[in-house]
Design a protein around this motif. Sequence first.
Motif, PDB file in Angstrom:
ATOM      1  N   GLU A  22       0.811  -1.231   0.000  1.00  0.00           N
ATOM      2  CA  GLU A  22       0.000   0.000   0.000  1.00  0.00           C
ATOM      3  C   GLU A  22       0.832   1.263   0.000  1.00  0.00           C
ATOM      4  OE1 GLU A  22      -3.125  -0.538  -0.410  1.00  0.00           O
ATOM      5  OE2 GLU A  22      -2.874  -2.689  -0.048  1.00  0.00           O
ATOM      6  N   GLY A  23       2.134   1.154   0.035  1.00  0.00           N
ATOM      7  CA  GLY A  23       2.962   2.364   0.048  1.00  0.00           C
ATOM      8  C   GLY A  23       4.371   2.000   0.450  1.00  0.00           C
ATOM      9  N   THR A  24       5.159   3.012   0.804  1.00  0.00           N
ATOM     10  CA  THR A  24       6.516   2.690   1.276  1.00  0.00           C
ATOM     11  C   THR A  24       6.468   2.628   2.802  1.00  0.00           C
ATOM     12  OG1 THR A  24       7.005   5.023   1.226  1.00  0.00           O
ATOM     13  CG2 THR A  24       7.786   3.734  -0.646  1.00  0.00           C
ATOM     14  N   ILE A  25       7.156   1.652   3.338  1.00  0.00           N
ATOM     15  CA  ILE A  25       7.149   1.478   4.805  1.00  0.00           C
ATOM     16  C   ILE A  25       8.578   1.518   5.319  1.00  0.00           C
ATOM     17  CG2 ILE A  25       6.579  -0.098   6.691  1.00  0.00           C
ATOM     18  CD1 ILE A  25       4.359  -1.273   4.983  1.00  0.00           C
ATOM     19  N   ASP A  26       8.774   2.262   6.406  1.00  0.00           N
ATOM     20  CA  ASP A  26      10.020   2.175   7.175  1.00  0.00           C
ATOM     21  C   ASP A  26       9.659   1.568   8.519  1.00  0.00           C
ATOM     22  OD1 ASP A  26      11.476   3.488   5.249  1.00  0.00           O
ATOM     23  OD2 ASP A  26      11.449   5.438   6.275  1.00  0.00           O
ATOM     24  N   LEU A  27      10.276   0.438   8.864  1.00  0.00           N
ATOM     25  CA  LEU A  27      10.014  -0.157  10.178  1.00  0.00           C
ATOM     26  C   LEU A  27      11.269   0.009  11.033  1.00  0.00           C
ATOM     27  CD1 LEU A  27       8.181  -3.443  11.014  1.00  0.00           C
ATOM     28  CD2 LEU A  27      10.392  -2.984  12.048  1.00  0.00           C
ATOM     29  N   TYR A  28      11.105   0.633  12.194  1.00  0.00           N
ATOM     30  CA  TYR A  28      12.217   0.851  13.129  1.00  0.00           C
ATOM     31  C   TYR A  28      12.153  -0.187  14.239  1.00  0.00           C
ATOM     32  CZ  TYR A  28      12.529   5.610  11.156  1.00  0.00           C
ATOM     33  OH  TYR A  28      12.662   6.689  10.316  1.00  0.00           O
ATOM     34  N   GLU A  29      13.261  -0.901  14.430  1.00  0.00           N
ATOM     35  CA  GLU A  29      13.358  -1.853  15.543  1.00  0.00           C
ATOM     36  C   GLU A  29      14.626  -1.543  16.325  1.00  0.00           C
ATOM     37  OE1 GLU A  29      11.737  -4.291  17.341  1.00  0.00           O
ATOM     38  OE2 GLU A  29      13.625  -4.187  18.453  1.00  0.00           O
ATOM     39  N   THR A 214      16.820  -2.735  11.723  1.00  0.00           N
ATOM     40  CA  THR A 214      17.079  -3.258  13.069  1.00  0.00           C
ATOM     41  C   THR A 214      18.215  -2.436  13.705  1.00  0.00           C
ATOM     42  OG1 THR A 214      18.491  -4.902  12.045  1.00  0.00           O
ATOM     43  CG2 THR A 214      16.306  -5.634  12.674  1.00  0.00           C
ATOM     44  N   GLY A 215      18.315  -2.506  15.008  1.00  0.00           N
ATOM     45  CA  GLY A 215      19.331  -1.716  15.714  1.00  0.00           C
ATOM     46  C   GLY A 215      19.102  -0.222  15.554  1.00  0.00           C
TER      47      GLY A 215
END
Length: 409
Positions: A22-29, A214-215
Motif C-alpha cells: 500500500e505504500g513505502t514502509i520504514d520499520l524501526y526496531e 534493526t538496531g
Amino acid sequence: MNICVIGGGLTGLAAAYRLRDEGTIDLYEKDAVLGGCLSSYGSGETRIERFYHHCFSGDRMLLSLIEDLGLTGRLEWRTASTGYYAGGILFPLTTPADILRYPHLGLLDTARLALLTLRSRSFNPEALDAVTAKDFITGQLGTRVYTSFFEPLLRSKFGDMAESVSAAWLVSRIAIRSDRGAAGERLGYLNGGFYHLIDGLEQSITATGCTIMTGTPATSLSRAEHGWEVNGKPYDAVISTIAPHELARIGGPRLPAIPYQGAACMTLALDRDVCGGIYWINMKDDAPYGAVIGHTNFIPRERYGEHLVYLASYFRDRLPEDAGERMLADFCERFSVDPGEIRWHHLGVEPAAGPVYTTGYRHLIPGYAQDGLFLAGMFSWPNYPERSMEGAVRAGTDVAALINGVRFR
Ligand SMILES: Cc1cc2nc3c(=O)[nH]c(=O)nc-3n(C[C@H](O)[C@H](O)[C@H](O)COP(=O)(O)OP(=O)(O)OC[C@H]3O[C@@H](n4cnc5c(N)ncnc54)[C@H](O)[C@@H]3O)c2cc1C
C-alpha cells in the motif's frame, strides 16, 4: 502512502505485512534482531525462542497468517503435560487421575474447580473486570482453593500486584488453557521454532521494497505539517506498537498509565531431563521463578541434541542484578542438578513484557487512532484480558485495515 512502523515485534510486523503493497514502509526496531518477545537466537533450521511460546487451536488470525506465509507444513499440535511443584515434591497434574491424587486439593475442591473450568467460557469479562481474581475465586470456590492453587500462580505471574489482578484475566486464562483431553493440553508449535514466522514476515515485507531497520530505535516523535515525524523524517501515517509510556517518552501522547511488568527468563541446556517428563511446572513453593518449562518434554529433544529448560519470572521496575544467579542456584538445588551439568545458559530480559491486568484495566485501553497516530500492541483490545501472539496479529491487522480502509481476512 509513506508509513512508519515503530517496533519490529509481531504486531509491527503483522501491520507492515498487511500494508506492504500500500505504500513505502520504514520499520524501526531498536534491537539487533526482529521479533520482540517472540525473538529467537541460534542459527540454522531450528532456533530457540528467548521466551517459551506455544499457540492455541483458537488462534484464528495467527493460524491464517501461518498459512499465508506457507508455513502450515511446520505447524504441529502436541499434547502438553503440566505439574505443580509443592512442598518440595513435583506432582503431575495432567490427567484427571493426577488431579484427583493431588493432595493440596480435596475432592470437593477438585470437582468445583472442574466445574469452573467448564463454565469459564461463559463468564462475561466486562463484569469480571471490576472484581479481583482473589475475591472471585474465594467466592466461587472457597479460600482453600485460592490459597493452595490460585494464589501461588497469581504471585508467580504478578508478584506484589497479584491481589489487584482482575477476575477477567484469571477466567480468560482458565478458558484458554482448557483445550485438553484426558492425556493433557493441546498446544501448537512451529517445527524449527516461531523464528520461521518472524523470518517469513521479514522476507515478505522486504520483498516489496519496504525497509526494515534493526538496531535503530525511534528516538523522537513530533508533529509535522501533515502527520508526524519520526527521527526527523516525515510520514503520512505512523503506527506505534511500543508500550504507551515508552511512546510518551519519545514525544507521543500522554495516555492513562497502563501498568506493565518485565520478564526475566533463564534458558538452560542439560544432558538429561530433570522435569519428570513434564512440560509446564507451576511453582507453589516460593522460588525466584514462577514456572519451570521443560521445553524438550513438549518438542522432541533430538531437534536440539540436548534438553532445554526455561525458568520463567516476572518483575516490576528493575530486575535485581543477581537475579540470573539466584535462579540458577535455586534450580540446581531444588531439582538436584549439579551446576557442572548445565551445558550453557542464557538470560532473556524484557522490561515491557506485558500489561498487568488490574481491576478497571479495560478503561485504560487506548483506541487505535490517537491524535493522528495509530497505536496497536499488547495494550490493544485484541490482547484483553491477556496478551498473545493471536492478539498481536489481530491488533496489527486491525490497525493496517484502519489505515487503508479495507478489511483483511
Ligand atoms: C515470557 C513470555 C512468554 C510468552 N508466551 C506466549 C505464548 O506461549 N503464546 C502466546 O500466544 N503469546 C505468548 N507471549 C506473548 C507474545 O509474545 C506477545 O504478546 C507478542 O509477541 C507481543 O508482540 P508485540 O509486537 O505487541 O510486542 P513486542 O514483542 O514487545 O514488540 C515490540 C517491539 O518494539 C521494539 N521497540 C521498543 N521501543 C522501541 C523504539 N523506541 N524504537 C524501535 N523499536 C522499539 C522492541 O524491541 C520490540 O521488538 C509471551 C510473552 C512473554 C514475555
